[in-house]
Design a protein around this motif. Structure first.
Motif, PDB file in Angstrom:
ATOM      1  N   ALA A 228       0.820  -1.214   0.000  1.00  0.00           N
ATOM      2  CA  ALA A 228       0.000   0.000   0.000  1.00  0.00           C
ATOM      3  C   ALA A 228       0.851   1.259   0.000  1.00  0.00           C
ATOM      4  O   ALA A 228       0.481   2.289  -0.579  1.00  0.00           O
ATOM      5  CB  ALA A 228      -0.942  -0.012   1.221  1.00  0.00           C
ATOM      6  N   ALA A 229       2.030   1.199   0.620  1.00  0.00           N
ATOM      7  CA  ALA A 229       2.879   2.400   0.727  1.00  0.00           C
ATOM      8  C   ALA A 229       3.810   2.577  -0.471  1.00  0.00           C
ATOM      9  O   ALA A 229       4.424   3.629  -0.627  1.00  0.00           O
ATOM     10  CB  ALA A 229       3.705   2.315   2.017  1.00  0.00           C
ATOM     11  N   SER A 230       3.932   1.566  -1.320  1.00  0.00           N
ATOM     12  CA  SER A 230       4.880   1.635  -2.440  1.00  0.00           C
ATOM     13  C   SER A 230       4.499   2.752  -3.399  1.00  0.00           C
ATOM     14  O   SER A 230       3.325   2.977  -3.704  1.00  0.00           O
ATOM     15  CB  SER A 230       4.903   0.296  -3.180  1.00  0.00           C
ATOM     16  OG  SER A 230       5.706   0.388  -4.331  1.00  0.00           O
ATOM     17  N   SER A 231       5.525   3.478  -3.869  1.00  0.00           N
ATOM     18  CA  SER A 231       5.293   4.539  -4.880  1.00  0.00           C
ATOM     19  C   SER A 231       5.127   3.967  -6.274  1.00  0.00           C
ATOM     20  O   SER A 231       4.695   4.653  -7.188  1.00  0.00           O
ATOM     21  CB  SER A 231       6.454   5.538  -4.865  1.00  0.00           C
ATOM     22  OG  SER A 231       7.675   4.891  -5.208  1.00  0.00           O
ATOM     23  N   ASN A 232       5.500   2.726  -6.478  1.00  0.00           N
ATOM     24  CA  ASN A 232       5.277   2.035  -7.747  1.00  0.00           C
ATOM     25  C   ASN A 232       3.900   1.380  -7.722  1.00  0.00           C
ATOM     26  O   ASN A 232       3.430   0.889  -6.695  1.00  0.00           O
ATOM     27  CB  ASN A 232       6.338   0.953  -7.981  1.00  0.00           C
ATOM     28  CG  ASN A 232       7.718   1.535  -8.160  1.00  0.00           C
ATOM     29  OD1 ASN A 232       8.542   1.469  -7.245  1.00  0.00           O
ATOM     30  ND2 ASN A 232       7.998   2.104  -9.312  1.00  0.00           N
ATOM     31  N   GLY A 233       3.280   1.371  -8.894  1.00  0.00           N
ATOM     32  CA  GLY A 233       2.003   0.685  -8.998  1.00  0.00           C
ATOM     33  C   GLY A 233       2.208  -0.822  -8.960  1.00  0.00           C
ATOM     34  O   GLY A 233       3.114  -1.349  -9.607  1.00  0.00           O
TER      35      GLY A 233
ATOM     36  N   PHE B 195      -1.018   2.260  -7.965  1.00  0.00           N
ATOM     37  CA  PHE B 195      -1.529   1.860  -9.276  1.00  0.00           C
ATOM     38  C   PHE B 195      -2.825   2.616  -9.591  1.00  0.00           C
ATOM     39  O   PHE B 195      -3.042   3.067 -10.724  1.00  0.00           O
ATOM     40  CB  PHE B 195      -1.767   0.346  -9.306  1.00  0.00           C
ATOM     41  CG  PHE B 195      -2.099  -0.180 -10.674  1.00  0.00           C
ATOM     42  CD1 PHE B 195      -1.098  -0.551 -11.558  1.00  0.00           C
ATOM     43  CD2 PHE B 195      -3.425  -0.296 -11.084  1.00  0.00           C
ATOM     44  CE1 PHE B 195      -1.417  -1.029 -12.822  1.00  0.00           C
ATOM     45  CE2 PHE B 195      -3.744  -0.769 -12.344  1.00  0.00           C
ATOM     46  CZ  PHE B 195      -2.732  -1.123 -13.215  1.00  0.00           C
ATOM     47  N   CYS B 196      -3.662   2.779  -8.584  1.00  0.00           N
ATOM     48  CA  CYS B 196      -4.907   3.541  -8.796  1.00  0.00           C
ATOM     49  C   CYS B 196      -4.603   5.003  -9.125  1.00  0.00           C
ATOM     50  O   CYS B 196      -5.249   5.614  -9.991  1.00  0.00           O
ATOM     51  CB  CYS B 196      -5.781   3.449  -7.529  1.00  0.00           C
ATOM     52  SG  CYS B 196      -6.368   1.774  -7.175  1.00  0.00           S
ATOM     53  N   ARG B 197      -3.609   5.580  -8.409  1.00  0.00           N
ATOM     54  CA  ARG B 197      -3.256   6.975  -8.668  1.00  0.00           C
ATOM     55  C   ARG B 197      -2.694   7.153 -10.077  1.00  0.00           C
ATOM     56  O   ARG B 197      -3.005   8.109 -10.777  1.00  0.00           O
ATOM     57  CB  ARG B 197      -2.226   7.440  -7.627  1.00  0.00           C
ATOM     58  CG  ARG B 197      -1.880   8.931  -7.744  1.00  0.00           C
ATOM     59  CD  ARG B 197      -0.907   9.365  -6.661  1.00  0.00           C
ATOM     60  NE  ARG B 197       0.394   8.694  -6.806  1.00  0.00           N
ATOM     61  CZ  ARG B 197       0.823   7.730  -6.013  1.00  0.00           C
ATOM     62  NH1 ARG B 197       0.058   7.277  -5.007  1.00  0.00           N
ATOM     63  NH2 ARG B 197       2.024   7.171  -6.200  1.00  0.00           N
ATOM     64  N   ILE B 198      -1.870   6.219 -10.529  1.00  0.00           N
ATOM     65  CA  ILE B 198      -1.246   6.311 -11.852  1.00  0.00           C
ATOM     66  C   ILE B 198      -2.299   6.168 -12.950  1.00  0.00           C
ATOM     67  O   ILE B 198      -2.290   6.894 -13.949  1.00  0.00           O
ATOM     68  CB  ILE B 198      -0.152   5.240 -12.012  1.00  0.00           C
ATOM     69  CG1 ILE B 198       1.025   5.536 -11.072  1.00  0.00           C
ATOM     70  CG2 ILE B 198       0.336   5.171 -13.451  1.00  0.00           C
ATOM     71  CD1 ILE B 198       2.053   4.412 -10.996  1.00  0.00           C
ATOM     72  N   THR B 199      -3.237   5.258 -12.800  1.00  0.00           N
ATOM     73  CA  THR B 199      -4.200   4.962 -13.866  1.00  0.00           C
ATOM     74  C   THR B 199      -5.464   5.787 -13.786  1.00  0.00           C
ATOM     75  O   THR B 199      -6.192   5.917 -14.770  1.00  0.00           O
ATOM     76  CB  THR B 199      -4.579   3.478 -13.824  1.00  0.00           C
ATOM     77  OG1 THR B 199      -5.245   3.193 -12.579  1.00  0.00           O
ATOM     78  CG2 THR B 199      -3.351   2.614 -13.979  1.00  0.00           C
ATOM     79  N   GLY B 200      -5.760   6.311 -12.591  1.00  0.00           N
ATOM     80  CA  GLY B 200      -6.986   7.077 -12.421  1.00  0.00           C
ATOM     81  C   GLY B 200      -8.203   6.246 -12.088  1.00  0.00           C
ATOM     82  O   GLY B 200      -9.311   6.785 -11.970  1.00  0.00           O
TER      83      GLY B 200
END
Length: 854
Positions: A15-20, A40-45
């Motif tokens: 959950a804390a990883s900056s990578n998706g 991953f949610c932040r990167i993909t939207g």
């Protein structure tokens, strides 16, 4: 305990990883997503609930070459249960693309069977965009966004191959912005870049979408026009470009207009390879600029021949300086007041071993481009000084020689020292030399120009004369007269050529003469080739003339002969003199002309005749005329029209109409316009006609006398203005010297003030003018010292009988030393008279302890 906490720790780490991070179920055919971390949610939207259950590859962009290669490779790796790593172009929920670095790894279950895939996604969009920008800028210009030389070369090669394959032709346009250098200098590089960007945008809009517009560097654009049916197609594009560039550009908040010159080549007619076409297009552009700018020019084979000839001339010119093939010719300048030779202009010539004597206008531009003008200018300067020395040694009267100075020499900070060294080497005073500077060589009104302006000051201080050459041809003539301390201006020959037939040239020349005289400058007219031109200049107070009318450029030996013979202008061409009465008779009937000549011969007029108005104008162009008597009805030009034209060109003449016919309207108009002084009728009464003509001459002589007095007054005013200008120069130099002396004095005072040695300064009357801190401390009990007589307030320093009391009263004598007791301490007293090597007056006294001196 730690093993029990591991699942929770792993969940928190994911959950804390900056990578998706996503996890897909490998046991189902679509490999649905069963987990996605917040990154991953932040990167993909997408939210987690939107991701769960979807195909793990649903984000990937399926279009383009990258998708065609990467996706099959990814699916093969997943089908084989293998690790995979690749860069993919994906889409966010909102449809925007992003680049991700995907690492996909299979995860077996406890039995070793493939159960899941874990994917780690790194967003590298910013990195990819930076790479794309770098790739773009490697092939495109940063200011305009146009293809650069590298990309242009590729596209030109492709266009040539396509034209050859289909049997067509293409055109290559080389476009130069005419006033780019001026705009770049005036508004700075930012303004120049704005101009290039604006021009690029307009050029792109002027051609077809499949044509190429590129910037090769500097301010030269190139356009590749494919599938050109005929030269008229290229001409049409050029006219479109001219129209597109015509509206003003907004640069640095200012409205600025720009024009372009265009060189055109066609392929295959002019060449089949890119390098040749580009070289030929550049030659055509050069020719278009030579035509004055805002022109287009097709390449012609003669241009290549001229370029090759220029290259050969440059190579030969490099050797000419060392082979002593250069020569000087001297053209005299005649003084319109005395008629004598006032000075000479040194003109460089090249005695080519094959081409013969080459004038400066043919090889000086080549020398400037090749960087040889400095060496040639230095040779001209020393050779002119050599010839000046030879003429003086031959016993000839001193004469000044003017040397032309190139823009490069003007910008050289060592040039004044070079001039001083040349004068010193040949034992010549600065007054023997004048330097002619064209307006093109003068710095413009910019910060750099203000710095360059100071480069002319040492020349003026040196004492050489400064002459502004080709005056009127530059764009800042009036400001140059104000900014620079020129001794003379030379009216360009372009204004002198038609000075007696063109009212505009006449008005400009008279204005230049008046302005220069008001500023205390002499005026030289260049290119004087006829007596009529000389007479016009004489009558309007020009000071000197130069041209073939007086003398052609001469060799040094011919100059000796000219000076020894004291050749002069004819007396009737001098500024102040009494002219013979001159009459012009114009009539188409020869018997009338003959009768008038017989009648008026007894009055001792110098009479010229003409049989038409045009012949009359021709006579006026060749001779100075006081009074004109003209018929009205003549073929080709009515007398009223002739007299009207004569008034316009020669307003000092008095004009009489003598006619047997009265065309009332024409004559009335001419009278009202002042073209006719008197109207007389035929047949005439002899004595009455003689009286009218004599009265006209009397009025003309009164006007001439007034003009002569005015001329003398203007001459005196000019001399006063010149004297004021010289006084201003002297005053400025004195003020500069005073300023320098004050600085030197302050430095000396500061130095003496900090010396530990007591120092006292006396003026030439023996009064104490200076005392440093050490001396003030030594004599602190003696009261005020400054302003008192040294021998009175400090008697111990001036023992009687040794002559030092004379020193104290201002007498000049050699340095002296004696000893004195001051407060029980023995001092050596040294007195130094000043003024031996400077204009200083008075003496310096220094004191040093005797034991220190020992």
């Amino acid at each position: 305990m730690e093993l029990d906490a591991m699942p929770q720790l792993s969940a928190r780490a994911l959950a804390a990883s900056s990578n998706g991070v996503l996890i897909a179920d490998a046991r189902q055919p679509s490999c649905p997503i069963i987990y996605a971390n917040p990154a991953f949610c932040r990167i993909t939207g997408y939210g987690q609930d939107e991701l769960l259950g979807r195909d793990c590859l649903f984000l990937q962009d399926t279009d383009g070459e990258q998708a065609a290669a990467a996706l099959p490779a990814l699916r093969r790796a997943m089908a084989g249960g293998e690790d995979a790593r690749m860069v993919l172009r994906s889409q966010r929920k909102d449809g925007t693309p992003f680049w991700n670095d995907l690492f996909l790894s299979p995860v077996p279950d406890q039995h070793g069977e493939l159960a899941h895939y874990i994917g780690i996604v790194t967003d590298i969009t910013e990195l990819k965009e930076r790479e794309q920008r770098l790739a773009f800028h490697s092939t495109h210009d940063r200011v305009t966004g146009l293809p650069n030389r590298h990309l242009f070369t590729d596209r030109l090669q492709q266009a040539l191959l396509q034209a050859q394959r289909h049997g067509g032709q293409l055109a290559l346009l080389c476009i130069g912005i005419d006033n780019y250098a001026f705009i770049n200098e005036s508004l700075g590089h930012a303004g120049g870049d704005q101009l290039l960007a604006g021009a690029a945008e307009r050029l792109r809009a002027s051609v077809r979408s499949d044509d190429t517009v590129a910037l090769l560097g500097g301010n030269e654009f190139v356009v590749i026009l494919g599938d050109v049916a005929s030269p008229s197609d290229a001409i049409s594009v050029c006219e479109t470009i001219f129209a597109a560039l015509a509206p003003a550009f907004t640069l640095q908040g200012q409205q600025v207009h720009a024009s372009a010159s265009i060189g055109i080549v066609l392929s295959p007619q002019d060449g089949r390879d890119g390098a040749t076409l580009l070289r030929y297009a550049d030659m055509a552009l050069t020719r278009a600029r030579e035509l004055g700018g805002a022109h287009y020019q097709f390449f012609a084979s003669e241009m290549n021949h001229r370029t090759l000839e220029r290259i050969g001339m440059e190579a030969a010119l490099r050797l000419a300086v060392f082979r002593e093939e250069l020569q000087l010719r001297y053209q005299p300048l005649a003084d319109l007041r005395s008629g004598a030779v006032a000075s000479l202009e040194a003109l460089v010539r090249w005695q080519h071993p094959v081409l013969g004597l080459i004038p400066a206008q043919r090889f000086v531009p080549v020398a400037e481009e090749a960087g040889l003008i400095g060496a040639i200018g230095a040779w001209v300067l020393r050779r002119a000084c050599h010839d000046l020395r030879a003429w003086r040694d031959a016993g000839l009267a001193p004469v000044r020689v003017a040397v032309n100075v190139s823009p490069k020499q003007c910008r050289d900070r060592q040039f004044a020292a070079q001039v001083a060294a040349a004068l010193d080497a040949f034992g010549l005073p600065p007054s023997a030399l004048a330097l002619e500077i064209t307006e093109a060589a003068l710095p413009q009104e910019t910060a750099a120009g203000a710095d360059q302006l100071q480069l002319l000051e040492p020349l003026k201080t040196l004492g050489v004369a400064l002459v502004l050459d080709d005056f009127g041809t530059g764009y800042s003539s009036l400001s140059n007269l104000k900014r620079y301390a020129f001794d003379a201006v030379k009216i360009d020959c372009a204004f002198i050529r038609d000075i007696v037939t063109d009212s505009g040239d006449a008005a400009l020349s008279k204005t230049i003469i008046s302005m220069a005289h008001l500023l205390g400058m002499q005026v030289v007219a260049e290119g004087v080739e006829s007596e009529a031109q000389c007479d016009f200049l004489r009558r309007h107070s020009c000071d000197l003339i130069q041209g073939y009318f007086f003398a052609a450029p001469l060799t040094p030996d011919e100059v000796q002969t000219l000076l020894r013979e004291d050749r002069r202008l004819s007396p009737h061409l001098l500024r102040v003199q009494k002219q013979q009465r001159t009459l012009l008779l114009v009539d188409d009937e020869q018997n009338i002309v003959s009768s008038l000549k017989r009648l008026l011969r007894r009055d001792e007029y110098q009479i010229h005749t003409a049989n038409s108005g045009q012949e009359g104008l021709d006579v006026l162009a060749r001779h100075a005329v006081d009074v004109i008597v003209s018929d009205q009805r003549m073929p080709g030009m009515l007398g009223a029209d002739f007299l009207r034209k004569a008034k316009e060109l020669y307003p000092d003449t008095l004009r009489i109409m003598l006619s047997g016919y009265t065309e009332l309207q024409s004559v009335t108009d001419a009278v009202n316009e002042g073209a006719i002084y008197k109207f007389l009728t035929k047949p005439w009464e002899d004595e009455q006609l003689r009286g009218h003509i004599a009265e006209a001459f009397r009025l003309k002589e009164i006007a001439d006398e007034n003009e002569r007095l005015n001329l003398e007054l203007r001459t005196v005013n000019h001399e006063l203005a010149s004297a004021n200008r010289r006084l201003e120069d002297v005053l400025r130099q004195k003020q500069q010297q005073i300023s320098r002396d004050e600085i030197s004095l302050n430095v000396a005072r500061e130095l003496l003030q900090h010396l530990p040695l007591p120092v006292i300064g006396m003026d030439d009357l023996g009064m104490i003018a200076f005392i440093n801190a050490a001396a003030d401390h030594l004599f602190r009990g003696g009261g005020a010292l400054l302003g008192n007589e040294a021998c009175v307030v400090l008697p111990e320093l001036f023992p009687a009988g040794d002559g030092f009391e004379a020193m104290a009263s201002g007498s000049r004598r050699a340095p002296g030393t004696h000893e004195a007791d001051i407060d029980g301490v023995r001092f050596a007293v040294d007195v130094y008279p000043m003024g031996a090597s400077s204009t200083s007056r008075g003496s310096l006294i220094t004191l040093s302890r005797k034991e220190e001196a020992a």
